[in-house]
Design a protein around this motif. Structure first.
Motif: not given
Length: 321
Positions: A133-155
């Protein structure tokens, strides 16, 4: 979540003699343990559902599902904590004042903590459910950080549909003629035969008096007949530049300006789109223009800088067609 995880280790299976017990042993509660485990696993499933919904762009009503999945996950965790505290932890009420802190008292408190978990029989399973439960909830809290923009493919952030000789057209696909562009009027144009949903597609077009232009030396030919074009995407937060300020009393008011109504970033179209006011950190990218033999407006090249909010490297790279 740390409390549930620690609960699984409260009772380590050590059998103390009756004289050494501080807390009375409680009866086993296998049903309550199973309820806590199921609640934690349900919380983990809801948190995983949040991640899945986030990853699927085509999922309808995503905002509502985000709130529902995350809220239900937290609700299951709260329920698990309540059930565990009421049924799995041996407790007692003391009416005396708190004793002074000393080493013996600290050892006694540690003993109370250890012996309070004497009802727990599925320590590993309970701890595993809490960790899931802790790992899944942590993933749910971290995943939206992807909305800040692509981390690797910025082309894709540098991609632009504009290139030399591409005509400027209106929302109906009709080309703009230079003689249609009037002063003190705001126009939105798109690249002909290109995807209008691309970030760099829309531009704003305005006409200024020739004596008002103060373009940088490397952009002297970018504004034929005083017509200028800039990206419609604000360089602050990616909002649409949708207002055009025109002075009503030139002697008392500042000159024309392009304005983002969301956070009031204000850009000067007469000197290359520089920032006059607001939180934007750089000027609007300018699109060079030319007028063809038919009097129609065309791009004379690509933007002066990448389109959109500032990001790492934006000042060192150029947009690509």
């Amino acid at each position: 979540m740390a409390a549930i995880l620690a609960l699984g280790f409260l009772h380590r299976g050590r059998r103390d003699s009756p004289e050494r017990r501080i807390v009375e042993p409680g009866s086993k509660q296998p049903g309550a343990e199973l309820a806590v485990i199921l609640l934690l696993l349900a919380a983990a499933a809801c948190a995983v559902a949040f991640v899945v919904i986030y990853a699927i762009d085509s999922w309808g009503n995503r905002t509502q599902w985000f709130g529902l999945s995350l809220g239900v996950s937290l609700g299951f965790i709260a329920a698990a904590l309540i059930v565990a505290s009421k049924t799995l932890v041996v407790s007692e009420e003391l009416e005396e004042d708190y004793p002074a802190v000393d080493p013996e008292e600290e050892e006694r408190v540690a003993g109370i903590l250890e012996q309070s978990g004497s009802r727990i029989t599925r320590k590993r399973l309970l701890s595993g459910a809490a960790a899931a439960a802790g790992a899944a909830l942590g993933a749910a809290l971290i995943v939206p950080a992807a909305s800040f923009g692509p981390a690797l493919d910025t082309a894709s952030l540098y991609s632009s549909p504009w290139r030399r000789n591409r005509r400027l057209v209106d929302e109906y696909g009709q080309p703009y003629r230079a003689d249609q562009i009037e002063e003190e009027t705001f126009y939105t144009a798109y690249p002909e035969a290109a995807d209008r949903d691309e970030l760099a597609a829309p531009v704003v077009v305005v006409r200024l008096k020739s004596n008002e232009l103060e373009m940088p030396s490397d952009r002297r030919g970018w504004a034929p007949q005083g017509i200028v074009a800039y990206s419609k995407i604000c360089t602050h937060a990616g909002c649409a530049v949708a207002l055009y300020r025109t002075p009503k009393f030139p002697e008392a008011e500042p000159g024309p300006a392009l304005v983002c109504p969301c956070h009031y970033s204000t850009f000067n179209p007469a000197d290359g789109g520089s920032v006059e006011f607001g939180p934007a950190g750089r000027g609007l990218p300018q699109l060079p223009l030319l007028i063809d033999s038919a009097g129609e407006l065309r791009a004379a090249g690509n933007f002066s800088a990448p389109v959109g909010p500032s990001f790492w490297g934006v000042r060192t790279r150029r947009p690509s067609a």
